[in-house]
Design a protein around this motif. Structure first.
Motif, PDB file in Angstrom:
ATOM      1  N   ASP A  54     -24.170  -9.158 -22.451  1.00  0.00           N
ATOM      2  CA  ASP A  54     -23.361  -9.476 -21.272  1.00  0.00           C
ATOM      3  C   ASP A  54     -24.227 -10.047 -20.151  1.00  0.00           C
ATOM      4  N   ALA A  55     -25.383  -9.448 -19.923  1.00  0.00           N
ATOM      5  CA  ALA A  55     -26.271  -9.934 -18.864  1.00  0.00           C
ATOM      6  C   ALA A  55     -26.792 -11.330 -19.196  1.00  0.00           C
ATOM      7  N   CYS A  56     -27.082 -11.585 -20.460  1.00  0.00           N
ATOM      8  CA  CYS A  56     -27.590 -12.907 -20.860  1.00  0.00           C
ATOM      9  C   CYS A  56     -26.493 -13.969 -20.765  1.00  0.00           C
ATOM     10  N   ARG A  57     -25.278 -13.606 -21.138  1.00  0.00           N
ATOM     11  CA  ARG A  57     -24.164 -14.566 -20.985  1.00  0.00           C
ATOM     12  C   ARG A  57     -23.911 -14.849 -19.512  1.00  0.00           C
ATOM     13  N   ALA A  58     -24.036 -13.832 -18.659  1.00  0.00           N
ATOM     14  CA  ALA A  58     -23.863 -14.029 -17.212  1.00  0.00           C
ATOM     15  C   ALA A  58     -24.966 -14.935 -16.665  1.00  0.00           C
ATOM     16  N   ALA A  59     -26.198 -14.764 -17.166  1.00  0.00           N
ATOM     17  CA  ALA A  59     -27.302 -15.626 -16.728  1.00  0.00           C
ATOM     18  C   ALA A  59     -27.053 -17.067 -17.158  1.00  0.00           C
ATOM     19  N   ALA A  60     -26.520 -17.260 -18.371  1.00  0.00           N
ATOM     20  CA  ALA A  60     -26.189 -18.608 -18.845  1.00  0.00           C
ATOM     21  C   ALA A  60     -25.093 -19.219 -17.973  1.00  0.00           C
ATOM     22  N   ALA A  61     -24.120 -18.416 -17.585  1.00  0.00           N
ATOM     23  CA  ALA A  61     -23.046 -18.908 -16.713  1.00  0.00           C
ATOM     24  C   ALA A  61     -23.594 -19.312 -15.345  1.00  0.00           C
ATOM     25  N   ARG A  62     -24.555 -18.534 -14.821  1.00  0.00           N
ATOM     26  CA  ARG A  62     -25.184 -18.894 -13.542  1.00  0.00           C
ATOM     27  C   ARG A  62     -25.944 -20.204 -13.669  1.00  0.00           C
ATOM     28  N   LEU A  63     -26.687 -20.368 -14.770  1.00  0.00           N
ATOM     29  CA  LEU A  63     -27.402 -21.628 -15.005  1.00  0.00           C
ATOM     30  C   LEU A  63     -26.411 -22.786 -15.044  1.00  0.00           C
ATOM     31  N   GLN A  64     -25.316 -22.611 -15.772  1.00  0.00           N
ATOM     32  CA  GLN A  64     -24.289 -23.649 -15.890  1.00  0.00           C
ATOM     33  C   GLN A  64     -23.726 -23.990 -14.508  1.00  0.00           C
ATOM     34  N   HIS A  65     -23.463 -22.972 -13.697  1.00  0.00           N
ATOM     35  CA  HIS A  65     -22.913 -23.183 -12.360  1.00  0.00           C
ATOM     36  C   HIS A  65     -23.905 -23.919 -11.463  1.00  0.00           C
ATOM     37  N   ASP A  66     -25.181 -23.561 -11.551  1.00  0.00           N
ATOM     38  CA  ASP A  66     -26.205 -24.156 -10.697  1.00  0.00           C
ATOM     39  C   ASP A  66     -26.630 -25.545 -11.152  1.00  0.00           C
TER      40      ASP A  66
END
Length: 124
Positions: free
Chosen positions: A13-25
């Motif tokens: 979950d934390a890694c998917r959230a980090a990927a989502a943050r990267l995608q957003h940024d």
């Protein structure tokens, strides 16, 4: 780039959230977390050489790789947003101002805003 602690690769979950943050940024990239490879995978959403796919084990490494590829491809990236009390304060500012380093260079026209039209539903 401010280094931040990377999530534990076993915490999906934390890694998917980090990927989502990267995608957003980084709007020019599609970023995913590979749950079997335990790595971040990024696909360019701009014109890049065929087969360009980036992988990294940490979000920080992925950010560096994405920025490098964008520079090589000549992609214009808006500057990193700074923290502001009003998150919508810069919404009207143009993130891609005209280039001043190429005299006589004409920019391509900006695409028109997309208009969403819904189709009528068929009844019966």
């Amino acid at each position: 780039m401010i280094p931040s602690p990377s999530p534990d690769p076993h915490n999906e979950d934390a890694c998917r959230a980090a990927a989502a943050r990267l995608q957003h940024d980084h709007k020019n990239w599609l970023v995913l977390w590979g749950c079997y490879t335990h790595s971040y995978v990024a696909f360019p959403l701009f014109s890049a050489p065929r087969g360009t796919i980036l992988t990294a084990t940490t979000p920080g490494d992925m950010t560096g790789k994405m920025r490098r590829e964008e520079r090589v491809a000549g992609v214009r990236v808006p500057p990193q947003a700074t923290a502001s009390a009003d998150p919508y304060a810069s919404a009207s500012a143009d993130p891609y101002p005209p280039r001043q380093d190429r005299p006589g260079h004409q920019s391509l026209p900006r695409p028109a805003a997309r208009v969403s039209r819904s189709l009528p539903l068929k009844s019966g």
